[in-house]
Design a protein around this motif. Structure first.
Motif, PDB file in Angstrom:
ATOM      1  N   ASP A   1     -42.686  -0.009  60.973  1.00 18.53           N
ATOM      2  CA  ASP A   1     -42.706   0.565  60.833  1.00 18.53           C
ATOM      3  C   ASP A   1     -43.837   1.891  61.239  1.00 18.53           C
ATOM      4  O   ASP A   1     -43.830   3.102  61.309  1.00 18.53           O
ATOM      5  CB  ASP A   1     -41.242   1.723  60.015  1.00 18.53           C
ATOM      6  CG  ASP A   1     -40.341   1.207  60.326  1.00 18.53           C
ATOM      7  OD1 ASP A   1     -39.357   0.648  61.077  1.00 18.53           O
ATOM      8  OD2 ASP A   1     -39.119   1.051  59.757  1.00 18.53           O
ATOM      9  N   GLU A   2     -44.713   1.160  60.462  1.00 18.33           N
ATOM     10  CA  GLU A   2     -46.322   1.699  60.732  1.00 18.33           C
ATOM     11  C   GLU A   2     -46.865   2.460  61.906  1.00 18.33           C
ATOM     12  O   GLU A   2     -47.380   2.880  61.928  1.00 18.33           O
ATOM     13  CB  GLU A   2     -46.701   1.586  59.415  1.00 18.33           C
ATOM     14  CG  GLU A   2     -47.724   2.674  58.756  1.00 18.33           C
ATOM     15  CD  GLU A   2     -47.144   3.257  57.836  1.00 18.33           C
ATOM     16  OE1 GLU A   2     -47.984   3.768  56.890  1.00 18.33           O
ATOM     17  OE2 GLU A   2     -45.725   3.505  57.538  1.00 18.33           O
TER      18      GLU A   2
ATOM     19  N   THR B   1     -44.838  14.033  50.798  1.00 11.44           N
ATOM     20  CA  THR B   1     -43.758  13.546  52.110  1.00 11.44           C
ATOM     21  C   THR B   1     -43.404  14.512  52.859  1.00 11.44           C
ATOM     22  O   THR B   1     -42.768  14.838  53.593  1.00 11.44           O
ATOM     23  CB  THR B   1     -42.370  13.517  51.114  1.00 11.44           C
ATOM     24  OG1 THR B   1     -42.252  14.660  50.460  1.00 11.44           O
ATOM     25  CG2 THR B   1     -42.654  12.253  50.420  1.00 11.44           C
TER      26      THR B   1
ATOM     27  N   PRO C   1     -45.197  13.042  59.116  1.00 15.95           N
ATOM     28  CA  PRO C   1     -44.333  12.836  60.173  1.00 15.95           C
ATOM     29  C   PRO C   1     -43.652  12.139  59.838  1.00 15.95           C
ATOM     30  O   PRO C   1     -44.169  10.943  58.652  1.00 15.95           O
ATOM     31  CB  PRO C   1     -45.192  12.977  61.275  1.00 15.95           C
ATOM     32  CG  PRO C   1     -46.350  13.834  60.852  1.00 15.95           C
ATOM     33  CD  PRO C   1     -46.981  13.688  59.506  1.00 15.95           C
ATOM     34  N   LYS C   2     -42.728  11.699  59.236  1.00 13.25           N
ATOM     35  CA  LYS C   2     -41.136  10.593  59.154  1.00 13.25           C
ATOM     36  C   LYS C   2     -42.158  11.034  57.140  1.00 13.25           C
ATOM     37  O   LYS C   2     -40.874   9.728  57.056  1.00 13.25           O
ATOM     38  CB  LYS C   2     -41.588   9.313  59.998  1.00 13.25           C
ATOM     39  CG  LYS C   2     -41.458   9.597  61.641  1.00 13.25           C
ATOM     40  CD  LYS C   2     -41.581   8.659  61.573  1.00 13.25           C
ATOM     41  CE  LYS C   2     -41.565   8.779  63.614  1.00 13.25           C
ATOM     42  NZ  LYS C   2     -41.561   7.351  64.174  1.00 13.25           N
TER      43      LYS C   2
ATOM     44  N   TRP D   1     -48.464   5.823  62.914  1.00 13.55           N
ATOM     45  CA  TRP D   1     -49.802   5.704  62.611  1.00 13.55           C
ATOM     46  C   TRP D   1     -50.922   4.916  63.423  1.00 13.55           C
ATOM     47  O   TRP D   1     -51.631   5.529  62.806  1.00 13.55           O
ATOM     48  CB  TRP D   1     -49.421   5.935  61.001  1.00 13.55           C
ATOM     49  CG  TRP D   1     -48.669   6.729  60.359  1.00 13.55           C
ATOM     50  CD1 TRP D   1     -47.049   7.127  59.133  1.00 13.55           C
ATOM     51  CD2 TRP D   1     -49.300   8.338  60.171  1.00 13.55           C
ATOM     52  NE1 TRP D   1     -47.429   7.746  58.574  1.00 13.55           N
ATOM     53  CE2 TRP D   1     -47.987   8.726  59.117  1.00 13.55           C
ATOM     54  CE3 TRP D   1     -50.490   8.820  61.010  1.00 13.55           C
ATOM     55  CZ2 TRP D   1     -48.883  10.153  59.564  1.00 13.55           C
ATOM     56  CZ3 TRP D   1     -50.426   9.856  60.932  1.00 13.55           C
ATOM     57  CH2 TRP D   1     -49.158  10.478  59.961  1.00 13.55           C
TER      58      TRP D   1
ATOM     59  N   THR E   1     -44.679   7.173  53.978  1.00 10.65           N
ATOM     60  CA  THR E   1     -44.519   7.207  55.148  1.00 10.65           C
ATOM     61  C   THR E   1     -42.739   6.087  55.408  1.00 10.65           C
ATOM     62  O   THR E   1     -43.146   5.138  54.328  1.00 10.65           O
ATOM     63  CB  THR E   1     -46.229   6.833  55.707  1.00 10.65           C
ATOM     64  OG1 THR E   1     -46.367   4.961  54.999  1.00 10.65           O
ATOM     65  CG2 THR E   1     -47.225   7.055  55.376  1.00 10.65           C
ATOM     66  N   PRO E   2     -43.030   5.453  57.361  1.00 10.82           N
ATOM     67  CA  PRO E   2     -42.028   4.453  56.488  1.00 10.82           C
ATOM     68  C   PRO E   2     -41.965   3.542  56.757  1.00 10.82           C
ATOM     69  O   PRO E   2     -41.637   2.742  56.743  1.00 10.82           O
ATOM     70  CB  PRO E   2     -41.780   5.122  57.945  1.00 10.82           C
ATOM     71  CG  PRO E   2     -43.137   6.076  59.605  1.00 10.82           C
ATOM     72  CD  PRO E   2     -43.003   6.292  57.595  1.00 10.82           C
TER      73      PRO E   2
ATOM     74  N   ASP F   1     -40.278  11.806  53.414  1.00  8.06           N
ATOM     75  CA  ASP F   1     -38.871  11.770  53.395  1.00  8.06           C
ATOM     76  C   ASP F   1     -38.354  11.981  51.618  1.00  8.06           C
ATOM     77  O   ASP F   1     -39.097  10.809  51.105  1.00  8.06           O
ATOM     78  CB  ASP F   1     -38.362  11.134  54.041  1.00  8.06           C
ATOM     79  CG  ASP F   1     -36.531  11.238  53.812  1.00  8.06           C
ATOM     80  OD1 ASP F   1     -36.423  11.288  52.277  1.00  8.06           O
ATOM     81  OD2 ASP F   1     -35.902  10.786  54.380  1.00  8.06           O
TER      82      ASP F   1
END
Length: 213
Positions: free
Chosen positions: A82-83, A161, A164-165, A86, A133-134, A167
């Motif tokens: 999911d990174e 957080t 971008p992305k 970046w 980061t995700p 949370d």
């Protein structure tokens, strides 16, 4: 296990060299920059570099990864897939953070939650900890009660957080489920600042207790 900490770049990011004492095999974790400094430090020790490990894709953690991988003819491993965005955005990150221009590069292998990654006789369990980061991951070595956590948690603080992305609720959930569940005396090696312990952060970290955030 031997651990060498090298703060690199103006961000004083903690690049870690992890060495298996039995085999002298080593991994470089989160080489954020200053490749020559890292190579010079490795030359002082009788080690065989096996890989470059990454916790996440922010440039201050990956900036020297490609140079080191090519220098030592090893693979870049991690983080979780999911990174990917970046790594696509490395040129934008360089401009944003004031780094020298960089072209995108990518890990040779992604890692997933629950994977076990060996370095000599060391065994690192991969814990997926999204929020900062995700695709952020943490490397946990149970025998030595050691967690290399990137920018998930710091002594008395937690990761940003607002990128971008990012949370905030997801980050706190990751910390509570994947880090605070580790044994109390587990040493936490963060991407910036001093080391700490799980029990210390569970008791006194104001972002976890709810005082802040």
């Amino acid at each position: 296990m031997e651990i060498i900490t090298l703060p690199v770049t103006a961000f004083t990011q903690n690049c870690r060299i992890i060495i298996c004492k039995q085999t002298r095999q080593a991994a470089v974790i989160d080489p954020g920059g200053d490749a020559e400094k890292i190579i010079a430090e490795l030359a002082k020790h009788s080690v065989s570099v096996q890989c470059i490990l990454l916790t996440h894709g922010h440039l201050d953690h990956v900036g020297a990864a490609k140079i080191l991988a090519e220098h030592f003819s090893v693979d870049i491993v991690g983080p979780q897939q999911d990174e990917l965005f970046w790594f696509d955005a490395l040129p934008m990150q360089a401009q944003m953070f004031g780094f020298a221009p960089i072209t995108p590069f990518y890990p040779h292998h992604w890692l997933n939650d629950g994977d076990i990654f060996p370095v000599g006789e060391l065994r690192f369990e991969v814990r997926h900890c999204p929020g900062h980061t995700p695709g952020h991951i943490v490397f946990y070595e149970a025998k030595h009660q050691l967690a290399i956590v990137g920018d998930v948690i710091f002594k008395g603080s937690v990761g940003r957080t607002d990128f971008p992305k990012g949370d905030a609720q997801q980050l706190l959930a990751s910390i509570k489920q994947k880090i605070l569940t580790l044994p109390d005396e587990t040493k936490i090696l963060s991407g910036h600042g001093p080391d700490t312990k799980v029990v210390t952060e569970r008791i006194s970290n104001p972002f976890i207790s709810g005082k802040y955030g």
